[in-house]
Design a protein around this motif. Structure first.
Motif, PDB file in Angstrom:
ATOM      1  N   ALA A 638     -54.602   1.380  56.899  1.00  0.00           N
ATOM      2  CA  ALA A 638     -54.101   2.733  56.645  1.00  0.00           C
ATOM      3  C   ALA A 638     -52.921   2.995  57.560  1.00  0.00           C
ATOM      4  CB  ALA A 638     -55.191   3.778  56.875  1.00  0.00           C
ATOM      5  N   ASN A 639     -51.945   3.719  57.050  1.00  0.00           N
ATOM      6  CA  ASN A 639     -50.809   4.134  57.873  1.00  0.00           C
ATOM      7  C   ASN A 639     -50.284   5.456  57.343  1.00  0.00           C
ATOM      8  OD1 ASN A 639     -48.190   3.610  56.121  1.00  0.00           O
ATOM      9  ND2 ASN A 639     -49.537   1.851  55.800  1.00  0.00           N
ATOM     10  N   TRP A 640     -49.776   6.266  58.234  1.00  0.00           N
ATOM     11  CA  TRP A 640     -49.149   7.508  57.806  1.00  0.00           C
ATOM     12  C   TRP A 640     -48.211   8.014  58.887  1.00  0.00           C
ATOM     13  CZ3 TRP A 640     -54.547   7.632  58.730  1.00  0.00           C
ATOM     14  CH2 TRP A 640     -54.934   8.330  59.870  1.00  0.00           C
ATOM     15  N   GLN A 641     -47.350   8.909  58.454  1.00  0.00           N
ATOM     16  CA  GLN A 641     -46.393   9.564  59.338  1.00  0.00           C
ATOM     17  C   GLN A 641     -46.363  11.038  58.942  1.00  0.00           C
ATOM     18  OE1 GLN A 641     -42.606   7.606  59.600  1.00  0.00           O
ATOM     19  NE2 GLN A 641     -41.585   9.373  60.451  1.00  0.00           N
ATOM     20  N   TYR A 642     -46.739  11.898  59.883  1.00  0.00           N
ATOM     21  CA  TYR A 642     -46.858  13.328  59.579  1.00  0.00           C
ATOM     22  C   TYR A 642     -45.899  14.123  60.450  1.00  0.00           C
ATOM     23  CZ  TYR A 642     -49.019  17.758  58.289  1.00  0.00           C
ATOM     24  OH  TYR A 642     -49.242  19.019  57.790  1.00  0.00           O
ATOM     25  N   ASP A 643     -45.205  15.074  59.818  1.00  0.00           N
ATOM     26  CA  ASP A 643     -44.223  15.916  60.491  1.00  0.00           C
ATOM     27  C   ASP A 643     -44.822  17.306  60.674  1.00  0.00           C
ATOM     28  OD1 ASP A 643     -42.059  17.406  61.370  1.00  0.00           O
ATOM     29  OD2 ASP A 643     -40.630  16.338  60.104  1.00  0.00           O
ATOM     30  N   PHE A 644     -45.066  17.695  61.937  1.00  0.00           N
ATOM     31  CA  PHE A 644     -45.661  18.996  62.200  1.00  0.00           C
ATOM     32  C   PHE A 644     -44.640  20.133  62.115  1.00  0.00           C
ATOM     33  CE2 PHE A 644     -48.701  16.135  64.242  1.00  0.00           C
ATOM     34  CZ  PHE A 644     -49.906  16.653  63.784  1.00  0.00           C
ATOM     35  N   VAL A 645     -43.364  19.814  62.126  1.00  0.00           N
ATOM     36  CA  VAL A 645     -42.345  20.854  61.997  1.00  0.00           C
ATOM     37  C   VAL A 645     -42.310  21.380  60.564  1.00  0.00           C
ATOM     38  CG1 VAL A 645     -39.880  21.357  62.171  1.00  0.00           C
ATOM     39  CG2 VAL A 645     -40.992  19.937  63.898  1.00  0.00           C
ATOM     40  N   THR A 646     -42.316  20.471  59.602  1.00  0.00           N
ATOM     41  CA  THR A 646     -42.324  20.866  58.192  1.00  0.00           C
ATOM     42  C   THR A 646     -43.730  20.958  57.614  1.00  0.00           C
ATOM     43  OG1 THR A 646     -42.102  18.541  57.541  1.00  0.00           O
ATOM     44  CG2 THR A 646     -40.073  19.810  57.840  1.00  0.00           C
ATOM     45  N   ASN A 647     -44.740  20.544  58.414  1.00  0.00           N
ATOM     46  CA  ASN A 647     -46.139  20.603  57.986  1.00  0.00           C
ATOM     47  C   ASN A 647     -46.389  19.808  56.707  1.00  0.00           C
ATOM     48  OD1 ASN A 647     -47.270  22.165  60.092  1.00  0.00           O
ATOM     49  ND2 ASN A 647     -46.438  24.027  59.166  1.00  0.00           N
ATOM     50  N   ASP A 648     -45.827  18.649  56.626  1.00  0.00           N
ATOM     51  CA  ASP A 648     -46.134  17.754  55.514  1.00  0.00           C
ATOM     52  C   ASP A 648     -45.943  16.314  55.975  1.00  0.00           C
ATOM     53  OD1 ASP A 648     -43.412  17.360  55.579  1.00  0.00           O
ATOM     54  OD2 ASP A 648     -43.010  18.526  53.776  1.00  0.00           O
ATOM     55  N   ALA A 649     -46.458  15.404  55.172  1.00  0.00           N
ATOM     56  CA  ALA A 649     -46.388  13.987  55.509  1.00  0.00           C
ATOM     57  C   ALA A 649     -45.036  13.424  55.108  1.00  0.00           C
ATOM     58  CB  ALA A 649     -47.505  13.221  54.813  1.00  0.00           C
ATOM     59  N   SER A 650     -44.536  12.485  55.898  1.00  0.00           N
ATOM     60  CA  SER A 650     -43.320  11.770  55.547  1.00  0.00           C
ATOM     61  C   SER A 650     -43.630  10.530  54.721  1.00  0.00           C
ATOM     62  CB  SER A 650     -42.560  11.370  56.816  1.00  0.00           C
ATOM     63  OG  SER A 650     -42.227  12.502  57.590  1.00  0.00           O
ATOM     64  N   SER A 651     -44.712   9.843  55.074  1.00  0.00           N
ATOM     65  CA  SER A 651     -45.140   8.660  54.338  1.00  0.00           C
ATOM     66  C   SER A 651     -46.607   8.414  54.625  1.00  0.00           C
ATOM     67  CB  SER A 651     -44.305   7.431  54.720  1.00  0.00           C
ATOM     68  OG  SER A 651     -44.499   7.112  56.091  1.00  0.00           O
ATOM     69  N   ALA A 652     -47.253   7.700  53.720  1.00  0.00           N
ATOM     70  CA  ALA A 652     -48.666   7.355  53.889  1.00  0.00           C
ATOM     71  C   ALA A 652     -48.953   6.105  53.069  1.00  0.00           C
ATOM     72  CB  ALA A 652     -49.575   8.498  53.463  1.00  0.00           C
ATOM     73  N   GLY A 653     -49.917   5.330  53.518  1.00  0.00           N
ATOM     74  CA  GLY A 653     -50.258   4.119  52.791  1.00  0.00           C
ATOM     75  C   GLY A 653     -51.679   3.681  53.053  1.00  0.00           C
ATOM     76  N   LEU A 654     -52.262   3.014  52.072  1.00  0.00           N
ATOM     77  CA  LEU A 654     -53.597   2.434  52.173  1.00  0.00           C
ATOM     78  C   LEU A 654     -53.539   1.005  51.658  1.00  0.00           C
ATOM     79  CD1 LEU A 654     -55.868   5.336  50.830  1.00  0.00           C
ATOM     80  CD2 LEU A 654     -55.667   4.583  53.208  1.00  0.00           C
ATOM     81  N   GLY A 655     -54.343   0.138  52.233  1.00  0.00           N
ATOM     82  CA  GLY A 655     -54.389  -1.241  51.788  1.00  0.00           C
ATOM     83  C   GLY A 655     -55.778  -1.822  51.928  1.00  0.00           C
ATOM     84  N   LEU A 656     -56.075  -2.805  51.105  1.00  0.00           N
ATOM     85  CA  LEU A 656     -57.370  -3.481  51.141  1.00  0.00           C
ATOM     86  C   LEU A 656     -57.129  -4.966  50.909  1.00  0.00           C
ATOM     87  CD1 LEU A 656     -60.462  -3.060  51.352  1.00  0.00           C
ATOM     88  CD2 LEU A 656     -60.501  -2.947  48.856  1.00  0.00           C
ATOM     89  N   THR A 657     -57.694  -5.786  51.793  1.00  0.00           N
ATOM     90  CA  THR A 657     -57.523  -7.235  51.695  1.00  0.00           C
ATOM     91  C   THR A 657     -58.881  -7.914  51.659  1.00  0.00           C
ATOM     92  OG1 THR A 657     -55.412  -7.189  52.872  1.00  0.00           O
ATOM     93  CG2 THR A 657     -56.559  -9.291  52.795  1.00  0.00           C
ATOM     94  N   TYR A 658     -59.056  -8.793  50.688  1.00  0.00           N
ATOM     95  CA  TYR A 658     -60.227  -9.671  50.651  1.00  0.00           C
ATOM     96  C   TYR A 658     -59.735 -11.088  50.913  1.00  0.00           C
ATOM     97  CZ  TYR A 658     -64.033 -12.545  48.930  1.00  0.00           C
ATOM     98  OH  TYR A 658     -65.028 -13.480  48.822  1.00  0.00           O
ATOM     99  N   ARG A 659     -60.256 -11.699  51.958  1.00  0.00           N
ATOM    100  CA  ARG A 659     -59.805 -13.036  52.354  1.00  0.00           C
ATOM    101  C   ARG A 659     -61.008 -13.888  52.697  1.00  0.00           C
ATOM    102  NH1 ARG A 659     -57.198 -15.612  57.138  1.00  0.00           N
ATOM    103  NH2 ARG A 659     -55.641 -17.058  56.329  1.00  0.00           N
ATOM    104  N   SER A 660     -61.264 -14.865  51.851  1.00  0.00           N
ATOM    105  CA  SER A 660     -62.399 -15.761  52.069  1.00  0.00           C
ATOM    106  C   SER A 660     -61.876 -17.174  52.248  1.00  0.00           C
ATOM    107  CB  SER A 660     -63.355 -15.702  50.874  1.00  0.00           C
ATOM    108  OG  SER A 660     -62.753 -16.273  49.728  1.00  0.00           O
TER     109      SER A 660
END
Length: 708
Positions: A638-660
């Motif tokens: 998970a990653n995100w970037q939130y701006d408290f001045v504008t009170n909204d997110a700049s970017s966000a991401g989710l990922g899932l990896t299966y590695r066997s």
């Protein structure tokens, strides 16, 4: 009783004719005029091959070995054959094995009804074969994936595997059929061929697939083609060329794309970099960055850089000297910045050396430099500042000296001083009237440190160090064009520096006192803690520093720096600038925590507005980048970037990896919330699947398991 017979009875004729000795070890040996039979724990060693079986029969008239299984034939370090029955030549090369399985590098196994090998041992043919790097479990469940083929050929010399009438199955369900398929075996480091495809979906580009082809051009060169197509008429071809030389490296990557995002359908970019060793320890370096338009790199998720820099340089770094001659071309992609009014063409030649003067002691560092900056604009248009078209040429010479003594009371005294001389030629700026002038800034100072150390219980050590530094410098000097010192920093790295400006155009003036105290705690249990607090006190405010830098005023803001770490992988860092009323101008806190199953980095940043530095608004931002093991072979991100001045997110991401041990599946989703006049918010999805066991990888390091 174990019998050891060395070649003469069983294999003397055929094997010794080739000059290759063989050895037979068995519990029991029976022979007559027609045959020789070895039984028990039988082993044959011949030309690097090892055969193990419960019973082996040598037919003299046919010069063949018949082996009753279960048998194991080890062929070198990377191939193992397991079978129910085998018919072999005496040197164990030419062979026919029934009910057999081939295991390559302990990563890929191929089961077949029959396996044959030629006398040379290069080609192994497997009929009605099934290949997979997944574990075959005792309960009979089908592996996660497998490739069935009418015939499979392993070329041991070329380290390639060929499949005829191949059918790819997932969980026993056919999903693809290919008449011919070629894949590298697990021992091959580099091979031409298709790489694992990546599927993506983006609001801007559409849904599509990238299928990359890797082409080897010898042991030191390769070329990768990456065609990308989507359902929204987006077509792109990416290229990457790499070459290693005896004295350097070269890498060129780029892409050309056709889409409907901009009026011009053809877009693209090129990045290239290389370095070569020259004579006398000199190095040639270059870095080229170019793009067709401001939004291409973000649209195609190449990089988030908003200022490109292309550089050519010759450098040399020795123990006591440094030389650099470089030319840099900048290209800004930022909204509101016009490259015509930016110093985009920069040239520098600098030589720096370190010496120990005999008559003065200590250490002296001397520097000479020629530096030039040019804007493409030839005149100042209406509404632009007076320096909008300014060109600057500067020649500089400097010497900095310092020497330390330790008094009988343990105080560390350091004397320091220096002189910086700069000659300027300024053009196209009415402030300087197109004139040449010289500026000289001397300084001198004395620094005192008193390190205090104490050992506590359980081996804990405490170190307390108060520091005071007095700097004497002139108050008034000629005004200079400030091109390289627009964003001064104030942190623990330059609290006790003679100047806090990053470049040479502006030198810190006036008499001042730099004071601070540091504390460090060392704990054998794993905890280490450090704190530093300090500030700058000036004899008078000369107005050199802007509000928001923390250095403005007669007394600077307080600098507070804190750091802590633990052996478990935990690290905390914080740095703040605040005035006597506890009003913060800058603050940054970072937390990192990593182990075998998780990695987290989170950061909070506060910056007071500074229009000169490009910040028209306050910055209050929180970022997070985390990865967590979810058990077994699953990892979440998970990653995100939130701006408290504008009170909204700049970017966000989710990922899932299966590695066997046999497959890697990676899925991610990214959302960019920011927008400009030409760039809209977008959401992108990505999916890639990579099979282990083909080509060299680290799957052998992962534990084998059954199921998902």
């Amino acid at each position: 009783m174990r019998w050891l017979i060395v070649c003469m009875a069983l294999l003397a004729g055929p094997v010794m004719a080739q000059g290759v000795p063989a050895t037979l070890v068995a519990d029991r040996i029976d022979f007559d005029a027609d045959r020789l039979t070895a039984s028990g724990d039988v082993e044959i060693f011949a030309d690097g091959r090892i055969l193990r079986a419960p019973r082996i029969t040598y037919l003299r008239s046919e010069d063949r070995l018949q082996v009753d299984g279960p048998l194991t034939l080890i062929d070198g370090d990377d191939a193992v054959l397991v079978a129910d029955f085998a018919d072999l030549s005496p040197d164990l090369r030419g062979s026919v094995l029934q009910g057999a399985r081939l295991v390559l590098a302990d990563r890929l196994q191929i089961a077949a009804t029959e396996i044959t090998q030629g006398d040379a041992g290069r080609f192994t043919q497997l009929y009605q074969g099934v290949a997979s790097s997944c574990s075959i479990c005792a309960d009979g469940d089908v592996p996660l994936w497998q490739i069935r083929a009418k015939r499979i050929i392993h070329d041991r010399e070329a380290r390639q595997i060929y499949f005829e009438n191949a059918r790819f199955e997932v969980g026993g369900v056919p999903v693809a059929w290919l008449p011919v398929l070629r894949l590298p075996d697990p021992t091959l480091e580099r091979s031409s061929g298709w790489l694992a495809p990546r599927f993506s979906s983006d609001d801007t580009l559409g849904t599509g697939m990238t299928a990359s082809y890797f082409l080897t051009l010898g042991p030191s060169r390769d070329l990768t083609f990456s065609p990308f197509v989507t359902n929204q008429n987006t077509r792109s071809l990416g290229l990457r060329y790499r070459e290693a030389f005896d004295t350097g490296t070269l890498q060129i990557e780029g892409a050309i794309s056709e889409d409907t995002i901009t009026p011009d359908p053809w877009r693209g970019y090129v990045f290239a970099e290389g370095t070569w060793a020259l004579t006398r320890n000199y190095r040639f370096e270059f870095d080229l960055e170019a793009v067709s338009d401001d939004d291409y790199l973000l649209d195609y998720d190449v990089t988030d850089k908003d200022r490109l820099d292309s550089r050519v340089a010759i450098t040399r770094v020795d123990r006591d000297s440094r030389f650099v001659a470089e030319a840099i071309l900048f290209q800004s992609l930022r909204i509101g910045e016009d490259n015509r009014f930016l110093p985009t063409r920069v040239m520098t030649i600098e030589r720096q050396g370190r010496t120990e003067p005999n008559w003065l002691g200590g250490q002296a560092v001397w520097t000479w430099q020629v530096h030039g900056r040019e804007r493409t604009a030839t005149e100042v248009p209406a509404g632009q500042p007076s320096n909008a078209a300014r060109d600057v040429l500067r020649a500089s010479a400097a010497v900095d000296w310092r020497r330390s003594w330790i008094s009988e009371g343990g105080i560390v005294l350091t004397g320091l001083g220096g002189l910086h001389v700069d000659a300027y030629n300024v053009r196209q700026d009415p402030t300087f009237n197109d004139t040449a002038f010289i500026r000289a800034v001397p300084y001198a100072g004395l620094e005192a440190r008193m390190p205090l150390a104490r050992s506590g219980a359980n081996g804990v050590r405490h170190v307390l160090e108060p520091v005071a530094q007095v700097i004497l410098a002139p108050n008034n000097r000629n005004a200079t064009p400030d091109e390289d010192s627009l964003t001064p920093e104030f942190d623990e790295g330059n609290l006790f520096s003679a100047s806090r400006f990053a470049g040479r155009d502006t030198r810190e003036l006036g008499n001042r006192l730099n004071v601070g105290v540091g504390y460090t705690r060392y704990d054998p249990a794993g905890w280490n803690v450090g704190v530093l607090v300090g500030r700058v006190i000036r004899a008078g405010d000369l107005g050199q520093f802007r509000p928001g830098t923390g250095l403005d005023g007669q007394s600077s803001d307080w600098l507070l720096s804190f750091g802590a770490s633990h052996a478990i992988g935990l690290e905390v860092m914080s740095r703040s600038l605040f005035d006597d009323q506890l009003t913060f101008s800058r603050s940054e806190s970072i937390l990192r925590w990593s182990s075998d199953d998780h990695a987290v980095e989170t950061r909070y940043t506060w910056l007071e507005a500074d229009p000169t530095a490009g910040r028209t608004l306050d910055t209050s931002e929180w970022t997070m980048d985390a990865a967590l093991g979810l058990g077994d072979d699953w990892t979440g991100r998970a990653n995100w970037q939130y701006d408290f001045v504008t009170n909204d997110a700049s970017s966000a991401g989710l990922g899932l990896t299966y590695r066997s041990d046999c497959v890697t599946v990676d899925f991610d989703v990214e959302r960019r919330f920011t927008s400009t006049t030409t760039l809209q918010p977008s959401t992108s999805f990505g999916l890639s699947v990579e099979l282990a066991g083909f080509g060299a990888d680290d799957s052998a390091k992962r534990a084998r398991k059954c199921g998902i």
